[in-house]
Design a protein around this motif. Structure first.
Motif, PDB file in Angstrom:
ATOM      1  N   VAL A 147       0.863  -1.177   0.000  1.00 45.51           N
ATOM      2  CA  VAL A 147       0.000   0.000   0.000  1.00 45.51           C
ATOM      3  C   VAL A 147       0.898   1.225   0.000  1.00 45.51           C
ATOM      4  O   VAL A 147       1.813   1.328   0.826  1.00 45.51           O
ATOM      5  CB  VAL A 147      -0.930   0.031   1.230  1.00 45.51           C
ATOM      6  N   TYR A 148       0.630   2.141  -0.925  1.00 52.55           N
ATOM      7  CA  TYR A 148       1.471   3.329  -1.062  1.00 52.55           C
ATOM      8  C   TYR A 148       0.939   4.469  -0.204  1.00 52.55           C
ATOM      9  O   TYR A 148      -0.259   4.570   0.054  1.00 52.55           O
ATOM     10  CB  TYR A 148       1.536   3.754  -2.527  1.00 52.55           C
ATOM     11  N   LYS A 149       1.834   5.298   0.219  1.00 50.17           N
ATOM     12  CA  LYS A 149       1.483   6.431   1.077  1.00 50.17           C
ATOM     13  C   LYS A 149       0.487   7.333   0.369  1.00 50.17           C
ATOM     14  O   LYS A 149       0.683   7.723  -0.776  1.00 50.17           O
ATOM     15  CB  LYS A 149       2.745   7.222   1.438  1.00 50.17           C
ATOM     16  N   GLY A 150      -0.621   7.648   1.048  1.00 52.52           N
ATOM     17  CA  GLY A 150      -1.591   8.591   0.520  1.00 52.52           C
ATOM     18  C   GLY A 150      -2.641   8.001  -0.403  1.00 52.52           C
ATOM     19  O   GLY A 150      -3.404   8.750  -1.011  1.00 52.52           O
ATOM     20  N   GLU A 151      -2.733   6.675  -0.524  1.00 51.69           N
ATOM     21  CA  GLU A 151      -3.764   6.097  -1.399  1.00 51.69           C
ATOM     22  C   GLU A 151      -4.900   5.502  -0.568  1.00 51.69           C
ATOM     23  O   GLU A 151      -4.758   5.202   0.619  1.00 51.69           O
ATOM     24  CB  GLU A 151      -3.175   5.025  -2.320  1.00 51.69           C
ATOM     25  N   ILE A 152      -6.045   5.346  -1.223  1.00 53.40           N
ATOM     26  CA  ILE A 152      -7.154   4.586  -0.656  1.00 53.40           C
ATOM     27  C   ILE A 152      -7.091   3.195  -1.279  1.00 53.40           C
ATOM     28  O   ILE A 152      -7.299   3.028  -2.481  1.00 53.40           O
ATOM     29  CB  ILE A 152      -8.516   5.239  -0.932  1.00 53.40           C
ATOM     30  N   PHE A 153      -6.773   2.213  -0.452  1.00 51.94           N
ATOM     31  CA  PHE A 153      -6.607   0.833  -0.898  1.00 51.94           C
ATOM     32  C   PHE A 153      -7.795   0.042  -0.384  1.00 51.94           C
ATOM     33  O   PHE A 153      -8.040  -0.028   0.816  1.00 51.94           O
ATOM     34  CB  PHE A 153      -5.295   0.264  -0.353  1.00 51.94           C
ATOM     35  N   VAL A 154      -8.566  -0.547  -1.291  1.00 49.31           N
ATOM     36  CA  VAL A 154      -9.810  -1.208  -0.919  1.00 49.31           C
ATOM     37  C   VAL A 154      -9.617  -2.723  -0.901  1.00 49.31           C
ATOM     38  O   VAL A 154      -9.093  -3.303  -1.856  1.00 49.31           O
ATOM     39  CB  VAL A 154     -10.941  -0.841  -1.903  1.00 49.31           C
ATOM     40  N   LEU A 155     -10.045  -3.353   0.202  1.00 49.88           N
ATOM     41  CA  LEU A 155     -10.140  -4.806   0.296  1.00 49.88           C
ATOM     42  C   LEU A 155     -11.596  -5.183   0.089  1.00 49.88           C
ATOM     43  O   LEU A 155     -12.466  -4.712   0.825  1.00 49.88           O
ATOM     44  CB  LEU A 155      -9.672  -5.294   1.669  1.00 49.88           C
ATOM     45  N   MET A 156     -11.863  -6.009  -0.898  1.00 52.48           N
ATOM     46  CA  MET A 156     -13.261  -6.335  -1.157  1.00 52.48           C
ATOM     47  C   MET A 156     -13.417  -7.794  -1.556  1.00 52.48           C
ATOM     48  O   MET A 156     -12.468  -8.466  -1.962  1.00 52.48           O
ATOM     49  CB  MET A 156     -13.844  -5.408  -2.209  1.00 52.48           C
ATOM     50  N   GLY A 157     -14.628  -8.261  -1.413  1.00 51.25           N
ATOM     51  CA  GLY A 157     -14.957  -9.631  -1.764  1.00 51.25           C
ATOM     52  C   GLY A 157     -16.237 -10.020  -1.059  1.00 51.25           C
ATOM     53  O   GLY A 157     -16.801  -9.252  -0.278  1.00 51.25           O
ATOM     54  N   ILE A 173      -7.708  -1.670  -5.841  1.00 53.26           N
ATOM     55  CA  ILE A 173      -8.617  -2.623  -5.218  1.00 53.26           C
ATOM     56  C   ILE A 173      -7.940  -3.989  -5.163  1.00 53.26           C
ATOM     57  O   ILE A 173      -7.317  -4.419  -6.143  1.00 53.26           O
ATOM     58  CB  ILE A 173      -9.925  -2.740  -6.028  1.00 53.26           C
ATOM     59  N   ALA A 174      -8.058  -4.651  -4.001  1.00 57.16           N
ATOM     60  CA  ALA A 174      -7.627  -6.044  -3.869  1.00 57.16           C
ATOM     61  C   ALA A 174      -8.881  -6.896  -3.733  1.00 57.16           C
ATOM     62  O   ALA A 174      -9.619  -6.770  -2.754  1.00 57.16           O
ATOM     63  CB  ALA A 174      -6.722  -6.217  -2.660  1.00 57.16           C
ATOM     64  N   LEU A 175      -9.125  -7.750  -4.707  1.00 62.81           N
ATOM     65  CA  LEU A 175     -10.297  -8.621  -4.699  1.00 62.81           C
ATOM     66  C   LEU A 175      -9.899  -9.957  -4.073  1.00 62.81           C
ATOM     67  O   LEU A 175      -8.936 -10.598  -4.522  1.00 62.81           O
ATOM     68  CB  LEU A 175     -10.821  -8.822  -6.113  1.00 62.81           C
ATOM     69  N   MET A 176     -10.644 -10.377  -3.028  1.00 67.42           N
ATOM     70  CA  MET A 176     -10.279 -11.561  -2.257  1.00 67.42           C
ATOM     71  C   MET A 176     -11.304 -12.684  -2.426  1.00 67.42           C
ATOM     72  O   MET A 176     -12.482 -12.449  -2.673  1.00 67.42           O
ATOM     73  CB  MET A 176     -10.149 -11.203  -0.775  1.00 67.42           C
ATOM     74  N   ILE A 235      -5.744 -13.185  -2.035  1.00 69.27           N
ATOM     75  CA  ILE A 235      -5.946 -12.048  -2.927  1.00 69.27           C
ATOM     76  C   ILE A 235      -5.870 -12.563  -4.359  1.00 69.27           C
ATOM     77  O   ILE A 235      -4.854 -13.116  -4.781  1.00 69.27           O
ATOM     78  CB  ILE A 235      -4.908 -10.947  -2.677  1.00 69.27           C
ATOM     79  N   ILE A 236      -6.966 -12.395  -5.088  1.00 69.75           N
ATOM     80  CA  ILE A 236      -7.059 -12.914  -6.453  1.00 69.75           C
ATOM     81  C   ILE A 236      -6.466 -11.936  -7.457  1.00 69.75           C
ATOM     82  O   ILE A 236      -5.797 -12.333  -8.411  1.00 69.75           O
ATOM     83  CB  ILE A 236      -8.524 -13.215  -6.820  1.00 69.75           C
ATOM     84  N   GLN A 237      -6.709 -10.637  -7.246  1.00 70.75           N
ATOM     85  CA  GLN A 237      -6.185  -9.620  -8.158  1.00 70.75           C
ATOM     86  C   GLN A 237      -6.098  -8.288  -7.446  1.00 70.75           C
ATOM     87  O   GLN A 237      -6.972  -7.939  -6.651  1.00 70.75           O
ATOM     88  CB  GLN A 237      -7.073  -9.489  -9.404  1.00 70.75           C
ATOM     89  N   VAL A 238      -5.028  -7.552  -7.707  1.00 66.56           N
ATOM     90  CA  VAL A 238      -4.857  -6.185  -7.221  1.00 66.56           C
ATOM     91  C   VAL A 238      -4.688  -5.281  -8.429  1.00 66.56           C
ATOM     92  O   VAL A 238      -3.916  -5.586  -9.343  1.00 66.56           O
ATOM     93  CB  VAL A 238      -3.629  -6.041  -6.297  1.00 66.56           C
ATOM     94  N   GLY A 239      -5.415  -4.170  -8.446  1.00 70.43           N
ATOM     95  CA  GLY A 239      -5.254  -3.236  -9.558  1.00 70.43           C
ATOM     96  C   GLY A 239      -6.168  -2.040  -9.415  1.00 70.43           C
ATOM     97  O   GLY A 239      -6.967  -1.954  -8.482  1.00 70.43           O
ATOM     98  N   THR A 240      -6.027  -1.112 -10.326  1.00 75.26           N
ATOM     99  CA  THR A 240      -6.947   0.022 -10.384  1.00 75.26           C
ATOM    100  C   THR A 240      -8.307  -0.475 -10.857  1.00 75.26           C
ATOM    101  O   THR A 240      -8.441  -1.612 -11.334  1.00 75.26           O
ATOM    102  CB  THR A 240      -6.436   1.092 -11.350  1.00 75.26           C
ATOM    103  N   SER A 241      -9.307   0.382 -10.742  1.00 71.74           N
ATOM    104  CA  SER A 241     -10.645   0.017 -11.194  1.00 71.74           C
ATOM    105  C   SER A 241     -10.625  -0.432 -12.650  1.00 71.74           C
ATOM    106  O   SER A 241     -11.188  -1.476 -13.010  1.00 71.74           O
ATOM    107  CB  SER A 241     -11.598   1.204 -11.034  1.00 71.74           C
ATOM    108  N   GLU A 242      -9.960   0.344 -13.479  1.00 70.22           N
ATOM    109  CA  GLU A 242      -9.954   0.013 -14.906  1.00 70.22           C
ATOM    110  C   GLU A 242      -9.207  -1.284 -15.170  1.00 70.22           C
ATOM    111  O   GLU A 242      -9.628  -2.104 -15.983  1.00 70.22           O
ATOM    112  CB  GLU A 242      -9.337   1.141 -15.735  1.00 70.22           C
ATOM    113  N   GLU A 243      -8.094  -1.518 -14.454  1.00 67.73           N
ATOM    114  CA  GLU A 243      -7.334  -2.757 -14.663  1.00 67.73           C
ATOM    115  C   GLU A 243      -8.169  -3.990 -14.332  1.00 67.73           C
ATOM    116  O   GLU A 243      -8.158  -4.990 -15.057  1.00 67.73           O
ATOM    117  CB  GLU A 243      -6.065  -2.735 -13.811  1.00 67.73           C
TER     118      GLU A 243
END
Length: 406
Positions: free
Chosen positions: A57-67, A241-244, A249-257
């Motif tokens: 997780v990078y400084k200053g980002e909103i990192f979402v865990l979802m599933g 977003i990290a999709l679990m 964790i199945i995939q991490v990426g931006t919304s578009e990715e």
């Protein structure tokens, strides 16, 4: 917030496992040999919470865990402040591995570096709003005057100044959640952990709180780990977003990715019904504005460029690529016939333009009504690209492709 590899890493999770039960060692060994979560539970009665989770997780980002429910997202969040102790692995925050911290060190870490915001607000019913916000500062041993000053500043940040003396039962759900957010902000923690923080709110209030969070993060540059089961919420607020699923964790990426390049069939099914017009923005569908012409040039150069590139319009920019307007082929031809030496008289300046972060849903009606290609600019009106009807249709139709920006 755009993500790149040169950004400062604030949190790094390495090969994190969590087994719930009295014999985690045996279950962990079975997990590492490739046995499934279901098989391990049937054979050992141990539950796999997390399975070899790694991410940054990078400084200053909103990192979402979802599933979906039971995927491990809340377990993972609670490992990040050691409310749950992992079975194995490393959690490195600001250069220190919190898994190795003793009880006193982890308590100090929670007080100073990290704030937690819960779904059920977790307010103390017998304390006023300001004393709820100041509670963490009180635990730190801060004097009454100083902690109330900090709490008042935090309440102002979330739009609750004037409610300092109110009691929790006098507040709406949205106001209670703002108190919880203010409490986390009052400690000046760099990192905020938010567990389904808006799930209990009505839809309208929930959207307001999402907007509030995005605004606060941009102003304060906090690092936010946000847990949600709501894909629309994740797409709206998450830088990544990290999709679990099943503790992995199945995939991490931006919304578009994630939407445009799902890593497997599970992710593809998960995002299948997303309205792409609510996710893509101008910079995702724009094309390079090439060629353009300087406002100092004349109609003959404009005519030559139009002939060479087979186009009927040219955007006109200043020396620093600030947008001035557009010239059309009929006007250029007429200006050449009249032996004009500048473009000044034929530049059309009254044209619509949009910012790079304008949602596609807002772009579609604009471009439908426009006689010209749609210029995309930054906040200084510097030309960044153009949008034509074809690029919009292409973006909506594509599943896996290279980015449209060239």
């Amino acid at each position: 917030m755009e993500i790149n590899e040169e950004q400062e890493t604030q949190i790094e999770v390495k090969n994190l496992y969590k087994i719930f039960g009295s014999r985690p060692g045996k279950a962990l060994q079975m997990l590492k040999t490739g046995q499934s979560k279901k098989d391990i539970f049937e054979k050992t009665a141990q539950t796999v919470g997390l399975n070899k989770v790694s991410f940054k997780v990078y400084k200053g980002e909103i990192f979402v865990l979802m599933g979906l429910s039971g995927c491990g997202k809340s377990t993972l969040l609670r490992c990040l402040n050691r409310l749950i102790d992992p079975t194995e692995g490393n959690i490195i925050i600001n250069g220190s591995d919190i898994v190795e911290m003793n009880d006193e060190e982890i308590r100090e870490f929670r007080r100073r570096q990290i704030g937690m915001i819960f779904q059920n607000f977790a307010l103390l019913p017998h304390r006023s709003v300001i004393d709820n916000v100041a509670f963490g500062l009180e635990i730190q041993g801060m004097d009454l005057e100083t902690r109330h000053k900090k709490a008042s500043e935090a309440l102002k940040l979330v739009g609750l100044d004037g409610h300092e003396t109110s009691m929790p039962d006098q507040l709406s759900g949205g106001m209670k959640q703002r108190v919880g957010l203010a409490r986390a902000l009052a400690s000046d923690a760099e990192i905020l952990l938010m567990d389904e923080a808006f799930s209990a709110l009505d839809p309208l209030i929930r959207r307001d709180m999402q907007d509030e969070l995005i605004d606060l993060q941009q102003r304060l540059n906090k690092t936010v780990i946000f847990v949600t089961h709501d894909l629309d919420e994740a797409l709206k607020i998450g830088n990544r977003i990290a999709l679990m699923k099943d503790g992995k964790i199945i995939q991490v990426g931006t919304s578009e990715e994630i939407l445009m390049n799902p890593s497997n069939e599970y992710v593809e099914r998960f995002v299948a019904d997303v309205d792409m017009t609510r996710v893509l923005v101008a910079q995702d569908v724009m094309k390079k504005a090439d060629p353009v012409i300087s406002c100092r040039s004349g109609p003959r150069l404009a005519a030559r460029l139009m002939k060479e590139y087979g186009i009927s319009s040219l955007f006109v920019v200043t020396q620093y690529r600030l947008l001035k307007g557009i010239v059309m082929i009929d006007d250029v031809v007429e200006a050449v016939k009249r032996d004009h030496t500048t473009l000044e008289e034929i530049i059309i300046t009254d044209i619509p333009h949009i910012l790079v972060n304008t949602p596609l849903a807002e772009i579609i009606p604009i471009i439908a009504d426009s006689k010209y290609p749609l210029p995309v600019v930054d906040e200084d009106t510097k030309l960044k690209g153009i949008i034509v009807r074809g690029s919009v249709l292409s973006a909506l139709a594509r599943k896996e492709s290279e980015p449209l920006v060239v």
